[in-house]
Design an enzyme around this catalytic site. Structure first.
Site, PDB file in Angstrom:
ATOM      1  N   ASP A   8      -1.931   5.078  -6.075  1.00  0.00           N
ATOM      2  CA  ASP A   8      -1.019   6.151  -5.684  1.00  0.00           C
ATOM      3  C   ASP A   8       0.313   5.848  -6.370  1.00  0.00           C
ATOM      4  O   ASP A   8       0.413   4.932  -7.203  1.00  0.00           O
ATOM      5  CB  ASP A   8      -0.928   6.275  -4.150  1.00  0.00           C
ATOM      6  CG  ASP A   8      -0.144   5.145  -3.492  1.00  0.00           C
ATOM      7  OD1 ASP A   8       0.221   4.170  -4.195  1.00  0.00           O
ATOM      8  OD2 ASP A   8       0.110   5.219  -2.281  1.00  0.00           O
ATOM      9  N   CYS A  65      -2.406   0.717  -4.093  1.00  0.00           N
ATOM     10  CA  CYS A  65      -1.343   1.520  -3.493  1.00  0.00           C
ATOM     11  C   CYS A  65      -0.212   0.544  -3.173  1.00  0.00           C
ATOM     12  O   CYS A  65      -0.221  -0.586  -3.680  1.00  0.00           O
ATOM     13  CB  CYS A  65      -1.826   2.303  -2.265  1.00  0.00           C
ATOM     14  SG  CYS A  65      -2.374   1.316  -0.863  1.00  0.00           S
ATOM     15  N   THR A  67       0.700  -1.163  -0.447  1.00  0.00           N
ATOM     16  CA  THR A  67       0.218  -2.369   0.231  1.00  0.00           C
ATOM     17  C   THR A  67      -1.207  -2.728  -0.157  1.00  0.00           C
ATOM     18  O   THR A  67      -1.640  -3.856   0.085  1.00  0.00           O
ATOM     19  CB  THR A  67       0.221  -2.163   1.757  1.00  0.00           C
ATOM     20  OG1 THR A  67      -0.614  -1.029   2.043  1.00  0.00           O
ATOM     21  CG2 THR A  67       1.636  -1.930   2.287  1.00  0.00           C
ATOM     22  N   HIS A  98     -19.514 -14.047  -2.018  1.00  0.00           N
ATOM     23  CA  HIS A  98     -20.087 -13.889  -0.680  1.00  0.00           C
ATOM     24  C   HIS A  98     -20.409 -12.443  -0.307  1.00  0.00           C
ATOM     25  O   HIS A  98     -21.411 -12.187   0.359  1.00  0.00           O
ATOM     26  CB  HIS A  98     -19.119 -14.439   0.382  1.00  0.00           C
ATOM     27  CG  HIS A  98     -18.942 -15.919   0.298  1.00  0.00           C
ATOM     28  ND1 HIS A  98     -18.241 -16.636   1.241  1.00  0.00           N
ATOM     29  CD2 HIS A  98     -19.364 -16.829  -0.618  1.00  0.00           C
ATOM     30  CE1 HIS A  98     -18.229 -17.919   0.919  1.00  0.00           C
ATOM     31  NE2 HIS A  98     -18.904 -18.058  -0.218  1.00  0.00           N
ATOM     32  N   HIS A 134     -25.927 -14.643   2.340  1.00  0.00           N
ATOM     33  CA  HIS A 134     -24.980 -13.597   1.936  1.00  0.00           C
ATOM     34  C   HIS A 134     -25.705 -12.266   1.749  1.00  0.00           C
ATOM     35  O   HIS A 134     -25.198 -11.213   2.145  1.00  0.00           O
ATOM     36  CB  HIS A 134     -24.250 -14.011   0.663  1.00  0.00           C
ATOM     37  CG  HIS A 134     -23.433 -15.255   0.835  1.00  0.00           C
ATOM     38  ND1 HIS A 134     -22.537 -15.401   1.867  1.00  0.00           N
ATOM     39  CD2 HIS A 134     -23.398 -16.418   0.135  1.00  0.00           C
ATOM     40  CE1 HIS A 134     -21.967 -16.589   1.785  1.00  0.00           C
ATOM     41  NE2 HIS A 134     -22.484 -17.241   0.751  1.00  0.00           N
TER      42      HIS A 134
HETATM   43  C1  RB5 Z   1       2.998   5.073   0.174  1.00  0.00           C
HETATM   44  O1  RB5 Z   1       4.340   5.133   0.485  1.00  0.00           O
HETATM   45  C2  RB5 Z   1       2.330   3.943   0.933  1.00  0.00           C
HETATM   46  O2  RB5 Z   1       2.133   4.297   2.245  1.00  0.00           O
HETATM   47  C3  RB5 Z   1       1.018   3.577   0.289  1.00  0.00           C
HETATM   48  O3  RB5 Z   1       1.227   3.226  -1.049  1.00  0.00           O
HETATM   49  C4  RB5 Z   1       0.255   2.420   0.896  1.00  0.00           C
HETATM   50  O4  RB5 Z   1       1.064   1.320   1.073  1.00  0.00           O
HETATM   51  C5  RB5 Z   1      -0.514   2.754   2.117  1.00  0.00           C
HETATM   52  O5  RB5 Z   1      -1.312   1.963   2.618  1.00  0.00           O
END
Ligand code: RB5
Length: 146
Positions: A8, A65, A67, A98, A134
């Site tokens: 994203d 993304c 996080t 695994h 596994h």
């Molecule tokens: C976008 O702002 C953020 O929420 C997305 O990149 C991600 O971290 C969501 O899990």
């Protein structure tokens, strides 16, 4: 290797760096977006990669993304996908050995560029162990999807 790649807006910069690295290493990369730092929903880009892996169009997928959490949750909703969110190379290696993970998730806001590259190398170049225990657990994961 045929690899599907997405992010994203929160990881657009790292996706572009990773795309170049993978191409330089000889991989065939399909970019499922996003195409700029303009806000998009990680659900759409991550699920597109995951579907391509589930359909066999790509051998592996990498979803990103901010996080890595939203992308990993989304990818794991697609049947047949075992997506692992990693922030260091040891987990990346172990999830291949695994869990035979077929999609890797990472978060641009969580790791540096060199760490991202190390994680990707550990993940891409580690084979599944084929260990009986596994395989049994992976079969049980598949049963959870039924
Ligand atoms: C976008 O702002 C953020 O929420 C997305 O990149 C991600 O971290 C969501 O899990």
């Amino acid at each position: 290797m045929k690899i599907g790649l997405s992010s994203d807006h929160g990881a657009f910069e790292y996706k572009e760096i990773l795309k170049e690295m993978l191409k330089e290493e000889g991989h065939e990369v399909t970019d499922f977006g996003c195409c700029s730092a303009e806000a998009v929903d990680y659900t759409d880009t991550a699920s597109a990669v995951a579907r391509s892996v589930a359909l066999g169009e790509n051998e592996k997928g990498i979803v990103m993304c901010g996080t890595g959490i939203g992308a990993s949750i989304s990818a794991n909703k697609i049947k047949g996908i075992r997506c692992a969110l990693c922030s260091e190379p040891t987990s990346a290696r172990l999830t291949r050995e695994h869990n035979d993970s077929n999609v890797l998730a990472m978060g641009q806001r969580m790791i540096g560029v060199e760490m991202m590259k190390d994680i990707v190398h550990a993940w891409l170049y580690t084979d599944f162990s084929n260990g009986e225990r596994h395989k049994r657990r992976i079969d049980k994961i598949a049963e959870l999807e039924r």
